[in-house]
Motif scaffolding. Structure first.
Motif, short mmCIF file in Angstrom:
data_model
loop_
_atom_site.label_atom_id
_atom_site.label_comp_id
_atom_site.label_asym_id
_atom_site.label_seq_id
_atom_site.Cartn_x
_atom_site.Cartn_y
_atom_site.Cartn_z
N LEU A 207 0.87 -1.17 0.00
CA LEU A 207 0.00 0.00 0.00
C LEU A 207 0.90 1.22 0.00
CD1 LEU A 207 -2.77 -1.09 2.54
CD2 LEU A 207 -2.77 -1.26 0.04
N HIS A 208 0.88 1.96 -1.13
CA HIS A 208 1.81 3.06 -1.37
C HIS A 208 1.22 4.41 -1.00
CE1 HIS A 208 5.39 1.86 -4.04
NE2 HIS A 208 4.93 0.75 -3.51
N CYS A 209 2.12 5.32 -0.62
CA CYS A 209 1.75 6.73 -0.41
C CYS A 209 2.17 7.52 -1.63
CB CYS A 209 2.43 7.26 0.85
SG CYS A 209 2.08 6.32 2.34
N GLY A 210 1.82 7.05 -2.79
CA GLY A 210 2.21 7.67 -4.05
C GLY A 210 2.18 6.63 -5.15
N GLU A 211 2.21 7.11 -6.39
CA GLU A 211 2.07 6.21 -7.53
C GLU A 211 3.41 5.90 -8.19
OE1 GLU A 211 -1.05 7.52 -10.16
OE2 GLU A 211 -2.06 8.52 -8.48
N TYR A 212 4.50 5.97 -7.42
CA TYR A 212 5.83 5.73 -7.97
C TYR A 212 6.53 4.65 -7.14
CZ TYR A 212 4.65 10.27 -9.91
OH TYR A 212 3.99 11.30 -10.53
N GLU A 213 7.48 3.96 -7.78
CA GLU A 213 8.24 2.91 -7.10
C GLU A 213 8.93 3.44 -5.85
OE1 GLU A 213 8.64 -0.30 -7.75
OE2 GLU A 213 7.60 -0.48 -9.68
N SER A 214 9.35 4.70 -5.88
CA SER A 214 10.11 5.29 -4.77
C SER A 214 9.23 5.86 -3.67
CB SER A 214 11.04 6.38 -5.30
OG SER A 214 10.27 7.40 -5.96
N SER A 215 7.91 5.77 -3.81
CA SER A 215 7.00 6.32 -2.81
C SER A 215 7.13 5.57 -1.48
CB SER A 215 5.55 6.23 -3.30
OG SER A 215 5.38 6.91 -4.53
N ASP A 216 6.78 6.25 -0.39
CA ASP A 216 6.72 5.59 0.90
C ASP A 216 5.74 4.42 0.83
OD1 ASP A 216 8.51 7.35 1.98
OD2 ASP A 216 7.03 8.52 3.10
N VAL A 217 6.06 3.35 1.55
CA VAL A 217 5.21 2.17 1.61
C VAL A 217 4.61 2.10 3.01
CG1 VAL A 217 5.09 -0.33 1.39
CG2 VAL A 217 6.63 0.97 -0.09
#
Length: 323
Positions: free
Chosen positions: A49-59
């Motif tokens: 579950l990501h805090c953003g739509e990018y691989e580097s986003s916080d998980v």
């Protein structure tokens, strides 16, 4: 022209790796339902579950079954590129070469995980759930279905352009035969969603909308698999009314149709039932599968707001019922 009611279309067979927005985010009561398959040669897979739509986003939530000789399920959080302390369970609920059903439910204090109907773990929040806005799946796994159910989030219309969030109450893995009061009874535009499995050799199953006080069946939906027919009827005052039935939709030439997927497959060992929604209107019930309208059943009971009970019986296993 009939249009699917807003809300009841899951994502089918997404490409893995998968990363898509959860438009509107998550809130307490929301559940993420995954139906998938574990290959024989698995090493690991993950659901984030990501805090953003990018691989580097916080998980905010990392879930990873790992088959490494010390089989375990790992839970964690990643903030600012740094992984935090792991939580581990040395009990593997997933089996090589087998299907699975997994539910992540957003509770008041954390993510509650169930696999194949059994509670696995609750991971307490380390990042506020309000920051979560994307779902990521990767690794050695095949996913057949992603569904978002519950939560009552009016801003969450879709996931990956196709998957809304629904308000209401969800019952996971109820036993069959199943009988329960319908919360609030039926009313115009109210929809009940059912997903389940039909085993090989099944004969028939039925879904009944009833008046609890009299036991009258206002709407009887009865796929008869051996006859290749879907029967609709009412049982009022102890007497069955005139049947409505569809036979042609279950002939071999329709084997790939949504109705056939719902009702019968003579060549598969286990049939996955598409998500089915039954919507109450002012004049009729409307039945949809995967968002596609199948048929209407006009009311034969004048006060449809007296319909307050749902029964399911026969040769079917239920994954969830959403009221």
């Amino acid at each position: 022209m009939f249009v699917a009611p807003p809300g009841f279309q899951p994502i089918y067979n997404p490409t893995i790796p998968y990363l898509a927005p959860l438009n509107g985010g998550l809130r307490e009561g929301t559940s993420i339902y995954l139906h998938g398959f574990i290959p024989e040669n698995i090493t690991r897979f993950f659901v984030n579950l990501h805090c953003g739509e990018y691989e580097s986003s916080d998980v905010a939530f990392y879930f990873s079954p790992q088959f490494d000789g010390w089989d375990k399920v790992v839970f964690n959080t990643c903030q600012n590129g740094c992984w935090e302390s792991e939580e581990k369970i040395h009990h593997m609920p997933f089996r090589r070469g087998q299907d699975f059903e997994m539910v992540i439910t957003v509770t008041s204090h954390g993510y509650k995980i169930r696999v194949n109907g059994q509670d696995l773990h609750t991971f307490n929040y380390r990042i506020p759930v309000e920051r979560v806005n994307a779902l990521q799946i990767g690794g050695d796994v095949s996913i057949q279905t992603i569904s978002i159910i519950g939560g009552g989030n009016p801003g969450a219309d879709q996931i990956g352009g196709n998957l809304p969030v629904m308000d209401g109450q969800t019952i996971f893995k109820p036993p069959v035969p199943y009988s329960s009061m319908i919360p609030g009874g039926m009313s115009p535009k109210k929809t009940i969603v059912i997903r389940g499995m039909v085993p090989l050799g099944a004969n028939s199953f039925s879904i009944n909308f009833m008046v609890g006080s009299s036991r009258d069946i206002v709407f009887h939906l009865n796929p008869r698999l051996q006859e290749s027919v879907v029967v609709r009827n009412s049982l009022i005052g102890g007497s069955w009314d005139t049947e409505e039935r569809e036979r042609s939709a279950l002939t071999p030439s329709w084997r790939d149709s949504t109705l056939t997927q719902l009702c019968v497959s003579a060549f598969k060992s286990f049939l996955s039932v598409p998500q089915m929604s039954i919507r109450c209107g002012n004049q009729q019930f409307k039945v949809f599968v995967n968002g596609q309208h199948l048929f209407d059943f006009f009311h034969r009971w004048q006060s449809f707001n007296e319909i307050d009970m749902l029964e399911i019986e026969g040769d079917v296993q239920i994954s969830y019922i959403h009221f």
